[in-house]
Design a protein around this motif. Structure first.
Motif, short mmCIF file in Angstrom:
data_model
loop_
_atom_site.label_atom_id
_atom_site.label_comp_id
_atom_site.label_asym_id
_atom_site.label_seq_id
_atom_site.Cartn_x
_atom_site.Cartn_y
_atom_site.Cartn_z
N ASP A 20 -21.68 26.93 80.06
CA ASP A 20 -22.42 25.77 79.55
C ASP A 20 -22.41 25.80 78.02
O ASP A 20 -23.09 26.61 77.41
N ASP A 23 -23.85 20.95 78.07
CA ASP A 23 -24.23 19.99 79.10
C ASP A 23 -24.83 20.75 80.28
O ASP A 23 -24.20 20.95 81.31
N THR A 24 -26.06 21.20 80.09
CA THR A 24 -26.73 22.05 81.07
C THR A 24 -26.86 21.38 82.42
O THR A 24 -26.64 22.01 83.45
N ALA A 27 -23.55 21.59 84.15
CA ALA A 27 -23.26 22.97 84.52
C ALA A 27 -24.06 23.38 85.76
O ALA A 27 -23.52 24.02 86.67
N LEU A 28 -25.33 23.01 85.81
CA LEU A 28 -26.15 23.36 86.97
C LEU A 28 -25.72 22.61 88.22
O LEU A 28 -25.70 23.17 89.32
N LEU A 45 -24.16 31.24 79.34
CA LEU A 45 -24.85 30.37 78.39
C LEU A 45 -24.62 30.89 76.97
O LEU A 45 -25.53 31.45 76.35
#
Length: 191
Positions: A20, A23-24, A27-28, A45
């Motif tokens: 990531d 763009d968290t 990514a999640l 991260l």
């Protein structure tokens, strides 16, 4: 890289790394999607551009599949602004350009997929696949809408993990979904 315990299960789980860099939410989402396809996912991260360069330069320590989530522009991977104490000398207007990636990438035989806009051109293909020695580098040669990138990733990994297709076949299958997924192009390394 040593085999992970998940690879020794009766139904082995494929290790995939998700990075990531800005763009968290994407990514999640991608992490959950991959886990639903049977992958074991490591979420990285990196807090600074130097952390990212350390990651892509880690050679055998990097999982076979590496997905970079973030934003891109005409200069490269967008990292943005940092406090003065953080080294940003490698950035061009807040973005990491292909020549810096080429200097640091050590990804022999890995498959690298970027969801970042504008990172699928020849310069990044050469940086990851030729200089960085990745087997395959996949990224959008354009600017897909935000929801198109996770769709492409899902189509690609569904073909790869669930259908057991080769990376090249999975790439063509994912690209065939619609005009937006066609923006994702593959660059082969030195096999």
């Amino acid at each position: 890289m040593a085999e992970l315990i998940d690879q020794k299960f009766m139904f082995p789980r494929v290790p995939v790394a998700v990075v990531d860099i800005g763009d968290t939410l994407e990514a999640l989402l991608i992490r959950s999607m991959l886990e639903s396809l049977g992958a074991v996912v490591t979420l990285h991260l990196p807090g600074t551009p130097e952390d990212f360069l350390t990651l892509i330069g880690a050679g055998e320590s990097v999982h076979q599949y590496l997905i970079i989530c973030g934003h891109g522009d005409e200069n490269g991977f967008v990292f943005g602004d940092y406090i003065d104490e953080i080294d940003t000398s490698m950035l061009v207007e807040g973005s990491l350009p292909p020549p810096v990636v080429a200097e640091h990438a050590k990804l022999k035989g890995k498959i690298v997929l970027s969801t970042c806009c504008e990172t699928g051109g020849k310069a990044y293909g050469d940086a990851f696949a030729l200089k960085g020695d990745a087997a395959l580098y996949i990224a959008p040669d354009g600017s897909p809408e935000g929801t198109d990138a996770p769709l492409f990733v899902h189509c690609f990994f569904h073909a790869l993990l669930a259908r057991k297709q080769t990376a090249e076949v999975a790439l063509e299958r994912a690209r065939s979904y619609d005009a937006a997924t066609k923006m994702f192009v593959g660059h082969r390394g030195n096999d």
